[in-house]
Design a protein around this motif. Structure first.
Motif, PDB file in Angstrom:
ATOM      1  N   THR A  91      48.577  29.792  45.499  1.00 38.64           N
ATOM      2  CA  THR A  91      48.043  31.153  45.443  1.00 38.64           C
ATOM      3  C   THR A  91      46.996  31.216  44.351  1.00 38.64           C
ATOM      4  OG1 THR A  91      49.784  31.838  43.925  1.00 38.64           O
ATOM      5  CG2 THR A  91      50.188  32.203  46.273  1.00 38.64           C
ATOM      6  N   PHE A  92      46.179  32.224  44.425  1.00 38.05           N
ATOM      7  CA  PHE A  92      45.121  32.416  43.441  1.00 38.05           C
ATOM      8  C   PHE A  92      45.741  32.817  42.101  1.00 38.05           C
ATOM      9  CE2 PHE A  92      41.726  34.847  41.388  1.00 38.05           C
ATOM     10  CZ  PHE A  92      40.681  33.956  41.507  1.00 38.05           C
ATOM     11  N   PRO A  93      45.313  32.223  40.990  1.00 41.09           N
ATOM     12  CA  PRO A  93      45.867  32.590  39.682  1.00 41.09           C
ATOM     13  C   PRO A  93      45.577  34.050  39.345  1.00 41.09           C
ATOM     14  CG  PRO A  93      44.548  30.582  39.516  1.00 41.09           C
ATOM     15  CD  PRO A  93      44.355  31.127  40.888  1.00 41.09           C
ATOM     16  N   THR A  94      46.602  34.817  39.058  1.00 43.06           N
ATOM     17  CA  THR A  94      46.415  36.251  38.797  1.00 43.06           C
ATOM     18  C   THR A  94      45.626  36.503  37.517  1.00 43.06           C
ATOM     19  OG1 THR A  94      48.585  36.294  37.738  1.00 43.06           O
ATOM     20  CG2 THR A  94      48.494  36.922  40.046  1.00 43.06           C
ATOM     21  N   GLU A  95      45.669  35.576  36.570  1.00 43.73           N
ATOM     22  CA  GLU A  95      44.926  35.796  35.328  1.00 43.73           C
ATOM     23  C   GLU A  95      43.408  35.720  35.535  1.00 43.73           C
ATOM     24  OE1 GLU A  95      46.330  31.504  35.420  1.00 43.73           O
ATOM     25  OE2 GLU A  95      47.323  33.426  35.570  1.00 43.73           O
ATOM     26  N   LEU A  96      42.960  35.172  36.674  1.00 44.60           N
ATOM     27  CA  LEU A  96      41.527  35.108  36.971  1.00 44.60           C
ATOM     28  C   LEU A  96      41.039  36.306  37.788  1.00 44.60           C
ATOM     29  CD1 LEU A  96      41.088  31.326  37.851  1.00 44.60           C
ATOM     30  CD2 LEU A  96      40.515  32.488  35.734  1.00 44.60           C
ATOM     31  N   ALA A  97      41.934  37.196  38.163  1.00 41.64           N
ATOM     32  CA  ALA A  97      41.560  38.341  38.995  1.00 41.64           C
ATOM     33  C   ALA A  97      40.504  39.182  38.286  1.00 41.64           C
ATOM     34  CB  ALA A  97      42.783  39.193  39.303  1.00 41.64           C
ATOM     35  N   GLY A  98      39.425  39.463  38.989  1.00 39.04           N
ATOM     36  CA  GLY A  98      38.342  40.269  38.441  1.00 39.04           C
ATOM     37  C   GLY A  98      37.348  39.503  37.604  1.00 39.04           C
ATOM     38  N   THR A  99      37.566  38.207  37.388  1.00 36.46           N
ATOM     39  CA  THR A  99      36.654  37.429  36.551  1.00 36.46           C
ATOM     40  C   THR A  99      35.814  36.448  37.351  1.00 36.46           C
ATOM     41  OG1 THR A  99      38.290  35.709  36.124  1.00 36.46           O
ATOM     42  CG2 THR A  99      38.249  37.559  34.600  1.00 36.46           C
TER      43      THR A  99
END
Length: 75
Positions: free
Chosen positions: A46-54
């Motif tokens: 899954t996509f790393p949530t800490e990168l969301a919006g960056t």
């Protein structure tokens, strides 16, 4: 035409792994039960949530951002 779909049966529920049958209201199914040693041990990425919006997409996803004439390829 026959189609195959992968699912995991847990606690009385089917969990579809990839795509699931669509527009099927009733069907005859054949179930193959694999030994637990044959089941996949890794979970889907899954996509790393800490990168969301960056993350930023540069250009079109389908076509390259650099013109084809500027590619440094051997022919």
């Amino acid at each position: 035409m026959l189609k195959s779909y992968e699912a995991i049966y847990e606690n009385g529920e089917m969990k579809w792994l990839l795509d699931r049958p669509s527009l099927v209201h009733s069907a005859r199914v054949v179930v193959t039960v694999l030994e637990e040693t044959l089941l996949p041990t890794t979970k889907r990425r899954t996509f790393p949530t800490e990168l969301a919006g960056t993350v930023q997409i540069l250009g079109d996803i389908v076509s390259p951002i650099v013109a084809e004439e500027d590619w440094e390829c051997l022919k």
